[in-house]
Design a protein around this motif. Sequence first.
Motif, PDB file in Angstrom:
ATOM      1  N   GLY A 157      46.614  27.341  50.909  1.00  0.00           N
ATOM      2  CA  GLY A 157      47.601  27.124  49.840  1.00  0.00           C
ATOM      3  C   GLY A 157      47.441  27.836  48.615  1.00  0.00           C
ATOM      4  N   TYR A 158      46.378  29.010  48.629  1.00  0.00           N
ATOM      5  CA  TYR A 158      46.487  29.832  47.455  1.00  0.00           C
ATOM      6  C   TYR A 158      47.706  30.447  47.159  1.00  0.00           C
ATOM      7  N   ASP A 159      47.993  30.430  45.759  1.00  0.00           N
ATOM      8  CA  ASP A 159      49.219  31.067  45.221  1.00  0.00           C
ATOM      9  C   ASP A 159      49.123  32.782  45.413  1.00  0.00           C
ATOM     10  N   ALA A 160      47.821  33.154  45.004  1.00  0.00           N
ATOM     11  CA  ALA A 160      47.601  34.574  45.159  1.00  0.00           C
ATOM     12  C   ALA A 160      46.193  34.811  45.580  1.00  0.00           C
ATOM     13  N   VAL A 161      46.054  35.870  46.327  1.00  0.00           N
ATOM     14  CA  VAL A 161      44.751  36.188  47.044  1.00  0.00           C
ATOM     15  C   VAL A 161      44.677  37.744  46.369  1.00  0.00           C
ATOM     16  N   VAL A 162      43.574  37.968  45.711  1.00  0.00           N
ATOM     17  CA  VAL A 162      43.081  39.425  45.303  1.00  0.00           C
ATOM     18  C   VAL A 162      42.260  40.030  46.309  1.00  0.00           C
ATOM     19  N   ALA A 163      42.497  41.054  46.954  1.00  0.00           N
ATOM     20  CA  ALA A 163      41.694  41.647  47.808  1.00  0.00           C
ATOM     21  C   ALA A 163      41.073  42.904  47.370  1.00  0.00           C
ATOM     22  N   LEU A 164      39.580  43.086  47.261  1.00  0.00           N
ATOM     23  CA  LEU A 164      39.005  43.961  46.493  1.00  0.00           C
ATOM     24  C   LEU A 164      38.061  44.709  47.778  1.00  0.00           C
ATOM     25  N   GLY A 165      37.988  46.144  47.660  1.00  0.00           N
ATOM     26  CA  GLY A 165      37.324  46.794  48.611  1.00  0.00           C
ATOM     27  C   GLY A 165      37.097  48.358  48.456  1.00  0.00           C
ATOM     28  N   VAL A 166      36.384  48.802  49.008  1.00  0.00           N
ATOM     29  CA  VAL A 166      36.344  50.543  48.854  1.00  0.00           C
ATOM     30  C   VAL A 166      36.209  51.011  50.148  1.00  0.00           C
ATOM     31  N   VAL A 167      36.649  51.994  50.617  1.00  0.00           N
ATOM     32  CA  VAL A 167      36.465  52.730  51.785  1.00  0.00           C
ATOM     33  C   VAL A 167      36.202  54.333  51.378  1.00  0.00           C
TER      34      VAL A 167
ATOM     35  N   CYS B 258      39.080  56.509  49.030  1.00  0.00           N
ATOM     36  CA  CYS B 258      38.736  57.630  48.519  1.00  0.00           C
ATOM     37  C   CYS B 258      37.943  58.559  49.170  1.00  0.00           C
ATOM     38  N   ASP B 259      38.040  59.868  48.877  1.00  0.00           N
ATOM     39  CA  ASP B 259      37.435  60.999  49.579  1.00  0.00           C
ATOM     40  C   ASP B 259      35.989  60.826  49.178  1.00  0.00           C
ATOM     41  N   THR B 260      35.447  60.785  47.966  1.00  0.00           N
ATOM     42  CA  THR B 260      34.391  60.599  47.561  1.00  0.00           C
ATOM     43  C   THR B 260      33.987  59.440  46.583  1.00  0.00           C
ATOM     44  N   GLU B 261      32.520  59.265  46.482  1.00  0.00           N
ATOM     45  CA  GLU B 261      32.012  58.159  45.836  1.00  0.00           C
ATOM     46  C   GLU B 261      32.261  58.480  44.484  1.00  0.00           C
TER      47      GLU B 261
ATOM     48  N   LEU C 208      34.139  55.714  42.050  1.00  0.00           N
ATOM     49  CA  LEU C 208      33.565  55.279  40.521  1.00  0.00           C
ATOM     50  C   LEU C 208      34.614  55.344  39.539  1.00  0.00           C
ATOM     51  N   ASP C 209      35.247  56.403  39.511  1.00  0.00           N
ATOM     52  CA  ASP C 209      36.255  56.660  38.435  1.00  0.00           C
ATOM     53  C   ASP C 209      37.700  55.725  38.446  1.00  0.00           C
ATOM     54  N   ARG C 210      37.863  55.028  39.609  1.00  0.00           N
ATOM     55  CA  ARG C 210      38.535  53.898  39.642  1.00  0.00           C
ATOM     56  C   ARG C 210      38.267  52.496  39.348  1.00  0.00           C
ATOM     57  N   ALA C 211      36.852  52.440  39.532  1.00  0.00           N
ATOM     58  CA  ALA C 211      36.302  50.798  39.744  1.00  0.00           C
ATOM     59  C   ALA C 211      36.326  50.086  38.345  1.00  0.00           C
TER      60      ALA C 211
END
Length: 162
Positions: free
Chosen positions: A71-81, A118-121, A125-128
Amino acid sequence: MSGAGAAVVEPFDASGLRVAVVAASWHTVVMDGLIAGAQRALADHSVEAEVIRAPGTFELPVVAAALARQGYDAVVALGVVIRGGTPHFEYVCSAATDGLTRVAVDHAVAVGFGVLTCDTEEQALDRAGLEGSSEDKGYEATAAALATARVVAGLGSTWPER
């Protein structure tokens, strides 16, 4: 250029929304930045949220689906590949994207997509949202999820039942 033309979501009082953040566990420094950005957005919108850790980005959709069913109204999914030398990158990115989209549509719940592909770490990091980063994708994904949840709530009975 990444981030160019991004929507500006002015903070609003979202204290009535039930929100969860699900965050992958790989790439600790990047994930810490994404989570901190999400927490800043939540504070700016007067929301408290639970942060739940998933083993990795591939696992985000199943955890998000379980939260949506609760029943959550919003779920924020955070990850990095981060791209490597095998097709694994494409499989994980596709599975996470498709799975999170399915959660949003199947459960009529706002899902913030804060998965960096992302292609690189260095790109990650620049988007984190870290000191010196040019972007704060954790904040952006959270603000977008909250704004979407507000729109969905405004649809009332015209929106499919969860």
